[in-house]
Enzyme design. Structure first.
Site, PDB file in Angstrom:
ATOM      1  N   TYR A 134       1.886   4.838   7.638  1.00  9.80           N
ATOM      2  CA  TYR A 134       2.285   5.023   6.235  1.00  9.80           C
ATOM      3  C   TYR A 134       1.057   5.354   5.373  1.00  9.80           C
ATOM      4  O   TYR A 134       1.083   6.279   4.560  1.00  9.80           O
ATOM      5  CB  TYR A 134       2.935   3.724   5.764  1.00  9.80           C
ATOM      6  CG  TYR A 134       3.487   3.707   4.368  1.00  9.80           C
ATOM      7  CD1 TYR A 134       4.562   4.505   3.987  1.00  9.80           C
ATOM      8  CD2 TYR A 134       2.953   2.825   3.416  1.00  9.80           C
ATOM      9  CE1 TYR A 134       5.093   4.436   2.704  1.00  9.80           C
ATOM     10  CE2 TYR A 134       3.486   2.750   2.135  1.00  9.80           C
ATOM     11  CZ  TYR A 134       4.558   3.555   1.791  1.00  9.80           C
ATOM     12  OH  TYR A 134       5.076   3.484   0.524  1.00  9.80           O
ATOM     13  N   GLY A 176      15.628  12.037  -2.158  1.00  8.48           N
ATOM     14  CA  GLY A 176      15.693  10.589  -1.898  1.00  8.48           C
ATOM     15  C   GLY A 176      16.319   9.844  -3.063  1.00  8.48           C
ATOM     16  O   GLY A 176      15.933   8.714  -3.379  1.00  8.48           O
ATOM     17  N   ILE A 207      19.924  12.484   1.859  1.00  6.71           N
ATOM     18  CA  ILE A 207      20.472  12.810   3.181  1.00  6.71           C
ATOM     19  C   ILE A 207      21.849  12.170   3.375  1.00  6.71           C
ATOM     20  O   ILE A 207      22.641  12.620   4.190  1.00  6.71           O
ATOM     21  CB  ILE A 207      19.474  12.389   4.292  1.00  6.71           C
ATOM     22  CG1 ILE A 207      19.805  13.069   5.616  1.00  6.71           C
ATOM     23  CG2 ILE A 207      19.399  10.885   4.450  1.00  6.71           C
ATOM     24  CD1 ILE A 207      18.672  13.080   6.615  1.00  6.71           C
ATOM     25  N   ARG A 208      22.115  11.107   2.565  1.00  8.46           N
ATOM     26  CA  ARG A 208      23.424  10.415   2.643  1.00  8.46           C
ATOM     27  C   ARG A 208      24.312  10.870   1.500  1.00  8.46           C
ATOM     28  O   ARG A 208      23.812  11.192   0.416  1.00  8.46           O
ATOM     29  CB  ARG A 208      23.226   8.903   2.502  1.00  8.46           C
ATOM     30  CG  ARG A 208      22.519   8.268   3.664  1.00  8.46           C
ATOM     31  CD  ARG A 208      22.302   6.786   3.406  1.00  8.46           C
ATOM     32  NE  ARG A 208      21.272   6.511   2.414  1.00  8.46           N
ATOM     33  CZ  ARG A 208      21.329   5.556   1.483  1.00  8.46           C
ATOM     34  NH1 ARG A 208      22.381   4.770   1.400  1.00  8.46           N
ATOM     35  NH2 ARG A 208      20.334   5.369   0.631  1.00  8.46           N
TER      36      ARG A 208
HETATM   37  C1  AKB Z   1       5.988  -0.892   1.179  1.00  6.51           C
HETATM   38  O1  AKB Z   1       5.893  -2.126   1.223  1.00  6.51           O
HETATM   39  O2  AKB Z   1       5.951  -0.161   2.166  1.00  6.51           O
HETATM   40  C2  AKB Z   1       6.097  -0.233  -0.183  1.00  6.51           C
HETATM   41  C3  AKB Z   1       4.757   0.163  -0.708  1.00  6.51           C
HETATM   42  C4  AKB Z   1       3.841  -0.853  -1.287  1.00  6.51           C
HETATM   43  O3  AKB Z   1       4.415   1.295  -0.642  1.00  6.51           O
HETATM   44  N1  AKB Z   1       6.774  -1.106  -1.091  1.00  6.51           N
END
Ligand code: AKB
Length: 314
Positions: free
Chosen positions: A138, A8, A35-36
Site C-alpha cells: 500500500y 470508488g 465497480i458495484r
Molecule cells: C488504512 O488503514 O489503510 C487507511 C489509511 C490510513 O490509508 N485508513
C-alpha cells in the site's frame, strides 16, 4: 469544479463525498462510479472498473467532466494480503484516471495516506517533506502515486492535488481492509456490546480525522488558489493522534462501563508500527488554510450520537 466524476463512489470516502459534492455543485453535476451497482438515486451513476481505461475516458468525456476525483483503491491490510492485485488496481486505476485527466483537461484529486511513510521516517511530527521508504505494498503504491501525480503536473500541466489522509472515522460507511479501521469498529461495538477487542495494541499511536473534516479538506484543497500551492501531491493532514486506550477513555465519558480488550493481529500491528505516531500538517495550513473542527472528544460525542440513531433504525 463544475462537473465532477468520482471513482470508488461507494467506498468509505466516496459514499459521503458524493453527497457533499452534490449538495454544493448540484446533483446533476456529480457522476458517481463504482465497480458495484448502487441503489442511491440522488444523481447520475455508472458502473466502472477503474482498470478499464477506455470506459473511464468515455464516461468522463460523455459527462463533460472538468474534475476527476479518483477514490477507488485497496486499503493497507488487504493490499498486504493481495499485493499483486493491489499493484494492478491501485496503480492501474491511478494511471488510467491521470491519463483521462490529461486527455480531457480535467482537474485531478486522489488521496495518498500516512501509509506513504515507513519505519525510517521521523516518527513524531513527521514533516511534509521527509524520507518515504514504506515497507508495505500500500505504501509503495502511495509513494509511486504521489510521484506520478507530480509527474503529470510537471510534464503535462494536469492540475493534480492530493492529501495524505490519516485513519478516517465515520458513522456512514464502514471502511474495509484498513489498518486504522479499529477506530471505527470500536464505536459500533461500544454501542452494540459495551466492549471491544482491539487488534491494534495499546500504546500504538496513529493519526486520525473525522469524516466531515476530511471532506472539507478535499473541497478546500480543490478550490485553493494554485498560485499558493508549493506542494501538490500530497499534503500531510491530520486532526488528532491517539492510541487505543485514549479512544476507549473518550468512549467511557459516555458509556462508563465500556470494556477494552486486546487480541493483537500481528499483520496489522506490523503495518501500524511502520507508520508515524503523528504527522505535521503545517504546510497544508499555510498553503491552503487546512483546518479541522473535531478533536477526539468532539468526534466521539458525534459518532456515538449519530451511530445510536443509525443502529436503532437498522
Ligand atoms: C488504512 O488503514 O489503510 C487507511 C489509511 C490510513 O490509508 N485508513
Amino acid at each position: 469544479m463544475k462537473r465532477i466524476m468520482i471513482t470508488g463512489a461507494l467506498g468509505q470516502i466516496g459514499s459521503e463525498l458524493t453527497g457533499k459534492l452534490r449538495e454544493i455543485y448540484g446533483a446533476e453535476n456529480v457522476l458517481a462510479t463504482d465497480i458495484r451497482p448502487s441503489d442511491d438515486t440522488s444523481g447520475p451513476f455508472e458502473i466502472l472498473d477503474v482498470t478499464d481505461a477506455q470506459k473511464m475516458h468515455d464516461l468522463a468525456k460523455d459527462f463533460g467532466a472538468d474534475t476527476m476525483m479518483h477514490m477507488a483503491a485497496l486499503l493497507s491490510a488487504t493490499a498486504e494480503e493481495k499485493p499483486l492485485l493491489a499493484w494492478n488496481l491501485n496503480m492501474g486505476g491511478l494511471v488510467n484516471a491521470l491519463e483521462a485527466s490529461r486527455e480531457l483537461g480535467m482537474q485531478f484529486f486522489t488521496p495518498s495516506s500516512i501509509g506513504a511513510f515507513g519505519p525510517s521516517t521521523p516518527k513524531t511530527d513527521t514533516p511534509q517533506d521527509t524520507l518515504q521508504r514504506p515497507t508495505t505494498m500500500y505504501g509503495v503504491n502511495k509513494v509511486a502515486g504521489e510521484l506520478l501525480c507530480d509527474y503529470y503536473y510537471q510534464k503535462f500541466g494536469v492540475d493534480t492535488r492530493g492529501v495524505r489522509f490519516p485513519g478516517l472515522v465515520s458513522y456512514v460507511a464502514q471502511p474495509g481492509g484498513g489498518t486504522t479501521d479499529y477506530a471505527v469498529d470500536i464505536y459500533y461495538k461500544a454501542l452494540e456490546q459495551g466492549s471491544y477487542t482491539s487488534y491494534i495494541d495499546k500504546g500504538t499511536y496513529m493519526d486520525m480525522m473525522y469524516m466531515p473534516d476530511a471532506l472539507q479538506a478535499i473541497i478546500d484543497l480543490m478550490e485553493a488558489d494554485p498560485a499558493k500551492l508549493v506542494h501538490r501531491n500530497a499534503f500531510n493532514v491530520t486532526a488528532m493522534s491517539f492510541e487505543p486506550e485514549e479512544i476507549a477513555a473518550s468512549i467511557r465519558r459516555h458509556i462508563p462501563d465500556f470494556q477494552m480488550n486486546y487480541d493483537v493481529d500481528p499483520a496489522r500491528q506490523a503495518i501500524a508500527d511502520s507508520w508515524p505516531d503523528s504527522i505535521d500538517a503545517s504546510a497544508a495550513k499555510q498553503e491552503w488554510g487546512f483546518k479541522t473542527a473535531y478533536d477526539l472528544d468532539a468526534m466521539t460525542a458525534d459518532m456515538l450520537e449519530k451511530l445510536k440513531v443509525k443502529l436503532q433504525n437498522a
